[in-house]
Motif scaffolding. Structure first.
Motif: not given
Ligand SMILES: Cc1ncc(COP(=O)(O)O)c(C=O)c1O
Length: 431
Positions: A31-40, A58-60, A407-409
């Motif tokens: 999963r990804g959101e903004g400047q972050y990624l998530y593992d299982k 995944c910018h809404p 660029m949202v960093f």
């Protein structure tokens, strides 16, 4: 269901072995959101390297634009459709006057291939000048003009119509120091003379205003301006490859070429333009586009389809609404300042360079010899990943830590990155 090992097994079985994975122990991102990624397992990673997901994973607004248009219509460009003309107008409004005609494609490689075709058609020549270390794409026509590939493993050198000049790197290149511009310009002059002396005509000069795969190289002062003048004097066209650096990433300017005070004849766009969707473009002047219109239709099954254009429009809108260019300038300046502070502490940091949110840290063995330290660079990238921060390597010697986040960093993210780098440097290496 699938463990990382199982996925790797399936990759080995069903995918080409030429595909690589990042990190010694690859991560399974779900999963990804903004400047972050998530593992299982729900672990969060700060993505400091993915410049494709320009306005954030995944910018809404981008996702909504895609979903809405997907549910309505997706066709090729042979029907009248408002999406493509609206987007072409918005995109060209972001470029200087004179760069007003768009061709839409599906990858940075396709854009560069088309740009070469346009230049070759107009000049009647294939003679191409490139910068050593450059990468312009994976198509056959681009491996031929990418020293990063043709000079590396599996490569077989350039064809005879491709001419390179040494990587204009004032830190570790063939000519060094503040006053090296003239030396690299002389290299260019020599190449142009060689082409002219052989009775051929220069077709094109393709460059990135701040080099990506070359190792986040900031070109020497005035180099691009002077080189564009020389190329044009010889009848060549100048292509600016903005695939990595465009769309406000430079902070001070929307495009990389603007930071060097030049206006190219042809601009190629990719990556960030679609926030991960396969959208890309070539933009040029009306005059060049008209000359290229020699009777052969330009048809592209997917390029410029309504879904891609709706996504492109949403990306431009988000950059503006969220002030992302300004953010790149503010956070980029802060990050570079903090990294320069680290450089004073650790001898193996040869140089910190870049602009906006496009930054490189070159690791070396020794200040005097400047031998690239790619072993250390690889170790740092892997340990940063273990600390939850994603980076990767660039440069022909793979010794440059590259930082080019969505660029949202923000400032907090910059601090997190610097603190973790410092911990890893302190824990492992002599300063
Ligand atoms: C400067 C530059 N140009 C072109 C390309 C090719 O783009 P794509 O991978 O979308 O074909 C890349 C890809 O990394 C690139 O860095």
């Amino acid at each position: 269901m699938s463990t990382p090992n199982h996925i790797q097994e399936l990759r080995r079985k069903y995918l080409s072995p030429s595909l690589s994975l990042s990190y010694d122990e690859p991560i399974h991102i779900v999963r990804g959101e903004g400047q972050y990624l998530y593992d299982k397992e729900g672990n969060r990673y700060l993505d400091a390297v993915n410049n494709i997901q320009h306005v954030g994973h995944c910018h809404p607004k981008v996702v909504n634009a895609a979903e809405k248009q997907n549910a309505l219509l997706n066709t090729n460009t042979r029907y009248l459709d408002e999406t493509i003309v609206r987007y072409a107008k918005l995109l060209t409004n972001k470029l200087p006057n004179g760069l007003d005609v768009c061709f839409f494609t599906n990858s940075g490689s396709e854009s560069n291939d088309l740009a070469l075709r346009i230049a070759r058609c107009i000049t009647g020549s294939k003679e191409t000048i490139v910068l050593d270390g450059a990468y312009h794409g994976h198509l056959s026509s681009l491996i031929e003009i990418s020293p990063y590939k043709y000079n590396a493993a599996g490569g077989s050198g350039p064809p005879d119509f491709v001419h390179s000049i040494p990587l204009p790197d004032s830190f570790r290149g063939m000519h060094r120091g503040k006053n090296c511009t003239k030396d690299y310009i002389n290299e260019l002059k020599n190449v142009i003379s060689k082409i002219n002396d052989s009775g051929k005509r220069l077709s094109t000069y393709i460059v990135e205003a701040l080099m990506g795969c070359g190792g986040q190289i900031v070109l020497p002062d005035g180099f691009l301006e002077k080189s564009f003048k020389l190329v044009r004097k010889s009848g060549g066209l100048c292509i600016s490859d903005e695939v990595q650096i465009g769309f406000g990433r430079m902070g001070t300017d929307f495009w990389g070429f603007e930071t060097c005070n030049v206006i190219p004849d042809i601009v190629t766009l990719g990556k960030s333009i679609g926030n991960g969707h396969p959208l890309s473009a070539v933009v040029t002047s009306k005059e060049i586009a008209d000359k290229f219109n020699n009777g052969m239709e330009y048809f592209n099954s997917y390029g410029g389809n309504p879904v891609s254009c709706a996504i492109g429009e949403a990306v431009l809108q988000v950059i503006e609404d969220e002030g992302l260019q300004e953010n790149a300038e503010k956070v980029g300046n802060y990050l570079i300042e903090e990294l320069i502070k680290l450089q004073t502490k650790y001898k193996f940091i040869g140089q910190v360079r870049g602009q906006g949110l496009f930054v490189g840290i070159e690791l070396i063995h020794d200040d005097d010899v400047l031998e690239p330290n790619n072993t250390l660079a690889k170790k740092v990238v892997n340990e940063m990943k273990d600390a939850g921060i994603l980076l990767s390597l660039d440069g022909p010697d793979h010794n440059v830590l590259k930082i080019k986040p969505p660029m949202v960093f923000n400032i907090e993210n910059a601090n997190e990155l610097v603190i973790n780098l410092k911990t890893i440097f302190d824990r492992n290496y002599d300063s």
